[in-house]
Scaffold this motif. Structure first.
Motif, PDB file in Angstrom:
ATOM      1  N   THR A 295      37.374 -13.898  56.449  1.00 41.36           N
ATOM      2  CA  THR A 295      37.772 -13.948  57.856  1.00 41.36           C
ATOM      3  C   THR A 295      36.811 -14.884  58.566  1.00 41.36           C
ATOM      4  OG1 THR A 295      36.437 -11.976  58.353  1.00 41.36           O
ATOM      5  CG2 THR A 295      38.751 -11.635  57.820  1.00 41.36           C
ATOM      6  N   VAL A 296      37.344 -16.015  59.020  1.00 41.01           N
ATOM      7  CA  VAL A 296      36.511 -17.078  59.577  1.00 41.01           C
ATOM      8  C   VAL A 296      36.731 -17.127  61.087  1.00 41.01           C
ATOM      9  CG1 VAL A 296      35.882 -19.506  59.430  1.00 41.01           C
ATOM     10  CG2 VAL A 296      36.829 -18.349  57.416  1.00 41.01           C
ATOM     11  N   GLY A 297      35.737 -16.650  61.819  1.00 38.04           N
ATOM     12  CA  GLY A 297      35.795 -16.649  63.265  1.00 38.04           C
ATOM     13  C   GLY A 297      34.418 -16.980  63.809  1.00 38.04           C
ATOM     14  N   THR A 298      33.912 -16.153  64.734  1.00 36.54           N
ATOM     15  CA  THR A 298      32.549 -16.334  65.235  1.00 36.54           C
ATOM     16  C   THR A 298      31.575 -16.425  64.071  1.00 36.54           C
ATOM     17  OG1 THR A 298      33.138 -15.031  67.172  1.00 36.54           O
ATOM     18  CG2 THR A 298      30.795 -15.399  66.758  1.00 36.54           C
ATOM     19  N   GLY A 299      31.758 -15.548  63.099  1.00 35.05           N
ATOM     20  CA  GLY A 299      31.026 -15.594  61.834  1.00 35.05           C
ATOM     21  C   GLY A 299      32.019 -15.679  60.700  1.00 35.05           C
ATOM     22  N   ILE A 300      31.576 -15.321  59.496  1.00 38.11           N
ATOM     23  CA  ILE A 300      32.482 -15.246  58.348  1.00 38.11           C
ATOM     24  C   ILE A 300      32.288 -13.900  57.682  1.00 38.11           C
ATOM     25  CG2 ILE A 300      33.058 -16.170  56.070  1.00 38.11           C
ATOM     26  CD1 ILE A 300      32.373 -18.913  57.014  1.00 38.11           C
TER      27      ILE A 300
ATOM     28  N   VAL B  56      42.480 -15.197  50.289  1.00 42.86           N
ATOM     29  CA  VAL B  56      43.175 -15.221  51.578  1.00 42.86           C
ATOM     30  C   VAL B  56      42.171 -15.623  52.656  1.00 42.86           C
ATOM     31  CG1 VAL B  56      44.472 -13.859  53.267  1.00 42.86           C
ATOM     32  CG2 VAL B  56      44.756 -13.419  50.820  1.00 42.86           C
ATOM     33  N   VAL B  57      42.539 -16.584  53.469  1.00 42.65           N
ATOM     34  CA  VAL B  57      41.663 -17.048  54.546  1.00 42.65           C
ATOM     35  C   VAL B  57      42.336 -16.731  55.875  1.00 42.65           C
ATOM     36  CG1 VAL B  57      40.382 -18.978  55.531  1.00 42.65           C
ATOM     37  CG2 VAL B  57      40.837 -18.910  53.059  1.00 42.65           C
ATOM     38  N   GLY B  58      41.649 -15.959  56.700  1.00 41.40           N
ATOM     39  CA  GLY B  58      42.164 -15.602  58.012  1.00 41.40           C
ATOM     40  C   GLY B  58      41.105 -15.807  59.075  1.00 41.40           C
ATOM     41  N   GLY B  59      41.336 -15.236  60.246  1.00 41.11           N
ATOM     42  CA  GLY B  59      40.403 -15.374  61.354  1.00 41.11           C
ATOM     43  C   GLY B  59      40.846 -16.441  62.336  1.00 41.11           C
TER      44      GLY B  59
END
Length: 326
Positions: free
Chosen positions: A139-144, A266-269
């Motif tokens: 989950t790639v957002g503010t962090g991972i 799976v890559v999300g965020g």
């Protein structure tokens, strides 16, 4: 996800991100019937806990059926044996008896897990990795964040604090990681949404005549969302920034593929609005770096649930626990 009336009991799933919270009432089919949002930026620990309780109470009041329990996905290391939020990088949580506090304040059974574990369960059971036995979710957002499902079971480690995949070091002498992480060169430090914005600001300075450069000069905040919008509109500098971040994500995925041999990653965020502008460079890195036969078998996929994966997964965790203890 659909919205409609509920008769059967439901649970509340809560996804606590580094900057925002999403809570929802879900039935056993994981249909979402009410959502509540909260901004988490700038809150101290007490205010954060108050915001969490308020969001759950809002959802609970709006639910058209009884609420049996609540599940929390939190971006921090978790001691499952005690329900402790041990160390968060991007939230003011440290050694907080989170499960017990929520039970006391909400009067409901509460279950706590890492937010990326929750997202991984949602994607494995019901989303992009459905039908596999071994999957990895980032989950790639503010962090991972990261989650592992190995042989059809969520892997948490000895006390529940495992699978901190975003803090895998990919550059030994790389930039300092963010927040409370003491390390350098973590995947999160070089490939998160935060890193994307940093690289974009630097690119805007180097290329002032690009669309990205002009947007920055005119006072627009340079965010991942802006870079993604400009890249989709054809700005080459924005596309290059996304490709750089995608390649770095691919470096991390290559190691995960070599170690765990999953059928799917799976890559999300929040960054996944970029879609294949991010994933194609990642896939190219994996094709070059990963060993055979792993690289020939793995699929690198966008998350199905997007921004709701953590919330759906938190609810799925609750239903699992309720069924296990019934």
């Amino acid at each position: 996800m659909v919205t409609g009336a509920m008769a059967a009991p439901c649970v509340v799933g809560v996804d606590m991100g580094g900057t925002k919270l999403l809570a929802g009432a879900l039935d056993e089919n994981l249909n979402v019937h009410h959502r509540a949002h909260r901004d988490m930026r700038g809150l101290d620990q007490e205010a954060l806990l108050d915001a969490v309780v308020a969001a759950v109470e809002e959802v609970r009041a709006a639910a058209e059926a009884s609420v049996d329990a609540v599940g929390f996905g939190i971006p921090c290391t978790i001691d499952q044996t005690r329900g402790m939020a041990v160390q968060a990088v991007n939230l003011p949580l440290a050694d907080v008896p989170f499960r017990d506090l929520m039970v006391e304040r909400l009067g409901l059974p509460a279950f706590v897990d890492n937010d990326a574990n929750a997202a991984a369960l949602a994607e494995h059971r019901f989303g992009a990795a459905r039908g596999t036995r071994h999957s990895v979710t980032l989950t790639v957002g503010t962090g991972i964040g990261g989650g592992l499902v190995l042989d059809d079971r969520l892997y948490r480690g000895s006390v529940g604090a495992g699978a901190e995949l975003g803090h895998m070091v990919v550059e030994m002498d790389g930039p300092p990681c963010q927040g409370n992480c003491p390390n350098r060169g973590c995947l999160e430090a070089v490939a998160s949404g935060t890193a994307l914005a940093r690289e974009a600001r630097e690119a805007a300075e180097r290329a002032p005549d690009s669309e990205l450069g002009r947007a920055a000069a005119s006072g627009h905040e340079v965010t991942g969302a802006l870079v993604t919008e400009l890249a989709h509109d054809g700005d080459e500098v924005s596309r290059e920034v996304l490709a750089l971040i995608g390649r770095r994500i691919g470096v991390g995925i290559s190691s995960l593929v070599n170690v765990f041999n999953p059928e799917a990653v799976v890559v999300g965020g929040g960054v996944m609005g970029a879609g294949d502008l991010l994933l194609e460079p990642a896939r190219a890195e994996v094709a070059w770096r990963a060993l055979r036969p792993q690289r020939d078998l793995v699929r690198i996929l966008p998350a199905r649930f997007g921004a709701e994966a953590g919330m759906v997964g938190a609810a799925a965790l609750v239903f699992d626990e309720l069924a296990r203890t019934a």
